[in-house]
Design a protein around this motif. Structure first.
Motif, mmCIF file in Angstrom:
data_model
loop_
_atom_site.group_PDB
_atom_site.id
_atom_site.type_symbol
_atom_site.label_atom_id
_atom_site.label_comp_id
_atom_site.label_asym_id
_atom_site.label_seq_id
_atom_site.Cartn_x
_atom_site.Cartn_y
_atom_site.Cartn_z
ATOM 1 N N ALA A 320 0.855 -1.189 0.000
ATOM 2 C CA ALA A 320 0.000 0.000 0.000
ATOM 3 C C ALA A 320 0.885 1.231 0.000
ATOM 4 C CB ALA A 320 -0.931 0.007 1.199
ATOM 5 N N VAL A 321 0.617 2.156 -0.902
ATOM 6 C CA VAL A 321 1.320 3.435 -0.937
ATOM 7 C C VAL A 321 0.468 4.445 -0.198
ATOM 8 C CG1 VAL A 321 2.190 5.294 -2.403
ATOM 9 C CG2 VAL A 321 2.483 2.899 -3.091
ATOM 10 N N ARG A 322 1.034 5.081 0.803
ATOM 11 C CA ARG A 322 0.270 5.976 1.661
ATOM 12 C C ARG A 322 0.857 7.385 1.615
ATOM 13 N NH1 ARG A 322 -3.305 2.835 3.827
ATOM 14 N NH2 ARG A 322 -2.828 0.662 4.388
ATOM 15 N N TYR A 323 -0.040 8.342 1.424
ATOM 16 C CA TYR A 323 0.347 9.754 1.475
ATOM 17 C C TYR A 323 -0.884 10.586 1.745
ATOM 18 C CZ TYR A 323 -1.479 9.966 -3.344
ATOM 19 O OH TYR A 323 -2.282 9.890 -4.459
ATOM 20 N N LYS A 324 -0.684 11.769 2.270
ATOM 21 C CA LYS A 324 -1.777 12.706 2.495
ATOM 22 C C LYS A 324 -1.985 13.467 1.197
ATOM 23 C CE LYS A 324 -0.920 13.271 7.446
ATOM 24 N NZ LYS A 324 -0.580 14.228 8.530
ATOM 25 N N VAL A 337 7.581 12.230 0.049
ATOM 26 C CA VAL A 337 6.167 12.616 -0.014
ATOM 27 C C VAL A 337 5.218 11.470 0.326
ATOM 28 C CG1 VAL A 337 6.531 14.488 -1.668
ATOM 29 C CG2 VAL A 337 6.141 12.156 -2.510
ATOM 30 N N ALA A 338 5.740 10.254 0.479
ATOM 31 C CA ALA A 338 4.848 9.108 0.707
ATOM 32 C C ALA A 338 5.634 7.980 1.365
ATOM 33 C CB ALA A 338 4.244 8.632 -0.615
ATOM 34 N N GLU A 339 4.931 6.910 1.681
ATOM 35 C CA GLU A 339 5.540 5.695 2.208
ATOM 36 C C GLU A 339 4.958 4.487 1.498
ATOM 37 O OE1 GLU A 339 6.870 6.241 6.839
ATOM 38 O OE2 GLU A 339 4.819 5.620 6.425
ATOM 39 N N LEU A 340 5.787 3.480 1.300
ATOM 40 C CA LEU A 340 5.320 2.186 0.831
ATOM 41 C C LEU A 340 5.194 1.277 2.032
ATOM 42 C CD1 LEU A 340 4.673 0.181 -1.478
ATOM 43 C CD2 LEU A 340 7.109 -0.407 -1.486
ATOM 44 N N GLU A 341 3.991 0.807 2.277
ATOM 45 C CA GLU A 341 3.761 -0.134 3.371
ATOM 46 C C GLU A 341 3.813 -1.549 2.818
ATOM 47 O OE1 GLU A 341 0.746 0.570 6.616
ATOM 48 O OE2 GLU A 341 -0.179 -1.142 5.583
ATOM 49 N N ALA A 348 4.577 -8.078 11.290
ATOM 50 C CA ALA A 348 4.288 -6.652 11.391
ATOM 51 C C ALA A 348 4.678 -5.970 10.080
ATOM 52 C CB ALA A 348 5.064 -6.039 12.554
ATOM 53 N N PRO A 349 3.948 -4.933 9.667
ATOM 54 C CA PRO A 349 4.262 -4.269 8.401
ATOM 55 C C PRO A 349 5.569 -3.503 8.461
ATOM 56 C CG PRO A 349 2.554 -3.074 9.574
ATOM 57 C CD PRO A 349 2.770 -4.345 10.326
ATOM 58 N N GLY A 350 6.193 -3.369 7.291
ATOM 59 C CA GLY A 350 7.371 -2.519 7.152
ATOM 60 C C GLY A 350 7.022 -1.300 6.324
ATOM 61 N N ARG A 351 7.786 -0.238 6.480
ATOM 62 C CA ARG A 351 7.536 0.994 5.726
ATOM 63 C C ARG A 351 8.833 1.516 5.142
ATOM 64 N NH1 ARG A 351 4.038 0.864 9.955
ATOM 65 N NH2 ARG A 351 1.839 1.189 9.436
ATOM 66 N N VAL A 352 8.772 1.862 3.863
ATOM 67 C CA VAL A 352 9.923 2.394 3.134
ATOM 68 C C VAL A 352 9.554 3.776 2.610
ATOM 69 C CG1 VAL A 352 11.403 2.069 1.106
ATOM 70 C CG2 VAL A 352 10.745 0.098 2.501
ATOM 71 N N PRO A 353 10.389 4.788 2.817
ATOM 72 C CA PRO A 353 10.053 6.131 2.329
ATOM 73 C C PRO A 353 10.055 6.197 0.810
ATOM 74 C CG PRO A 353 12.288 6.078 3.199
ATOM 75 C CD PRO A 353 11.667 4.765 3.546
ATOM 76 N N LEU A 354 9.132 6.983 0.261
ATOM 77 C CA LEU A 354 9.055 7.206 -1.182
ATOM 78 C C LEU A 354 9.248 8.685 -1.471
ATOM 79 C CD1 LEU A 354 6.016 4.948 -2.183
ATOM 80 C CD2 LEU A 354 8.463 4.408 -2.300
ATOM 81 N N TYR A 355 9.880 8.963 -2.607
ATOM 82 C CA TYR A 355 10.289 10.316 -2.954
ATOM 83 C C TYR A 355 9.711 10.706 -4.310
ATOM 84 C CZ TYR A 355 13.581 9.334 0.783
ATOM 85 O OH TYR A 355 14.121 8.983 1.995
ATOM 86 N N ALA A 356 9.546 12.007 -4.488
ATOM 87 C CA ALA A 356 9.094 12.506 -5.784
ATOM 88 C C ALA A 356 10.161 12.208 -6.832
ATOM 89 C CB ALA A 356 8.833 14.007 -5.703
ATOM 90 N N GLY A 357 9.731 11.611 -7.948
ATOM 91 C CA GLY A 357 10.664 11.241 -9.005
ATOM 92 C C GLY A 357 10.953 12.365 -9.990
#
Length: 378
Positions: A320-324, A337-341, A348-357
């Motif tokens: 799941a990609v999560r962002y406001k 700007v977002a996280e990949l869950e 337990a879930p892991g989260r990786v930061p996502l950046y504007a490309g």
């Protein structure tokens, strides 16, 4: 807002049981092991309880220096001269470079002294010489901690010398710091972390890292000790594209810490396996953008992304990609700007930061008209 997708299991075989960590880990009051390619926690004990970091504090001093170097404000060749009062207070105080007013060490010299020799005087000379005073330097440390999301940590000293508990960290925060140091400043990290020996004035200074040269792939980061803190370690190793980051704190003896550090890293690589999901820089999803000259922005990771499963396991993986959202323009390439869950069944879930490309500039009147029309159609 979130965008969700799933990855089917590799096969219908039964899932492997969750691995049991090495039994000697029970001797360590605070512990954490994270696979930063998935953000998944493999083992944890009191990860958010503050503790005294001792010389592990110096990792943040090095990180702040990396930020200043990366921004072009600090040269590795800049020379520093120690203040008379600093020499009087810090000469031969704990681990040391034995700096004097006659020395003119460079930034590079001081960073080697800080990261390899764990030199207390080098940390003070760097902080005072660059920021003007220790409080001004620690303000930079705390600002960096805030920007990294290190909500359970505070720095009152550049080197971790005893300060009545005013300097404290959590294991979760140290993993954030290590992740940022490794992924944002890889060349500086490689130069200053994981060196077993370093020479200053033809005198060899030795690192106390228990894993470098012993555990394959280990390349840092920092040990620490005071009587109040016990024996601490922020460590990491990389094998075949997988990087594990480990925190151990409060060990009663150095031998216990060192043995657990080696055993825990080996367990992390042998008892767990990675299932590749995305390459570094690959577009993972797109996020909606409001008031921009583009309607969406690609989301990328600054690392290879995988799911972490027990060795031999075939659990279902859900992403799941999560962002406001929608995101608000302008957006700069590289902004987080977002996280990949990453959800692995039973874990337990892991989260990786996502950046504007890419950059998304503020849109004009025509862009807003087009966006309104698209919105009406959709």
């Amino acid at each position: 807002m979130s965008v969700a997708s799933s990855v089917a299991p590799a096969s219908a075989a039964a899932s492997a049981p969750v691995p049991v960590p090495p039994p000697e880990l029970a001797q360590i009051p605070v512990s954490l092991l994270v696979d930063i390619g998935s953000g998944q926690v493999l083992v944890q004990r009191r990860p958010d309880v503050p503790f005294l970091p001792a010389s592990v504090t110096k990792v943040m001093t090095a990180y702040v220096a990396f930020e200043e170097i990366g921004a072009g404000r600090l040269s590795l060749d800049r020379r520093f001269n120690e203040r008379p009062e600093t020499e009087k207070e810090w000469f031969a105080k704990g681990t040391n470079m034995y700096l004097t007013r006659k020395d003119w060490p460079t930034t590079r010299d001081l960073l080697h002294g800080i990261m390899t020799a764990s030199a207390n005087d080098a940390s003070i000379v760097l902080g005072e010489g660059y920021a003007g005073s220790v409080p001004q330097w620690t303000a930079k440390m705390n600002d960096a901690a805030r920007r990294l999301g290190m909500t359970g940590s505070h720095y009152n000293t550049p080197n971790g010398w005893m300060d009545d508990g005013h300097t404290y960290v959590t294991a979760s925060d140290l993993v954030r710091l290590a992740d940022a140091m490794i992924t944002r400043y890889p060349s500086l990290y490689r130069e200053f972390s994981g060196q077993k020996h370093w020479f200053w004035r033809d005198v060899a200074m030795r690192s106390h890292d228990p894993t470098v040269g012993v555990v394959p792939g280990a390349d840092g980061i920092k040990t620490g000790y005071t009587r109040e803190a016990g024996y601490n370690f922020l460590g990491t190793a990389e094998r075949d594209g997988r990087r594990l980051v480990m925190v151990l704190a409060g060990s009663p003896k150095p031998k216990v810490r060192d043995n657990v550090a080696r055993a825990l890293l080996e367990w992390g690589f042998s008892a767990w396996q990675a299932r590749h999901l995305f390459d570094q820089g690959q577009t993972i999803a797109r996020a909606q953008v409001q008031d921009g000259n583009a309607q969406s922005v690609p989301l990328v990771a600054n690392r290879e992304v995988h799911a972490t499963l027990p060795t031999g396991g075939h659990q279902k993986i859900t992403l799941a990609v999560r962002y406001k959202g929608p995101l608000q323009a302008p957006i700069r390439k590289g902004d987080q700007v977002a996280e990949l869950e990453i959800n692995v069944a039973g874990l337990a879930p892991g989260r990786v930061p996502l950046y504007a490309g890419r950059d998304v500039a503020k849109g004009g009147a025509l862009d807003r008209l087009i966006a309104g029309a698209i919105h009406l159609v959709s």
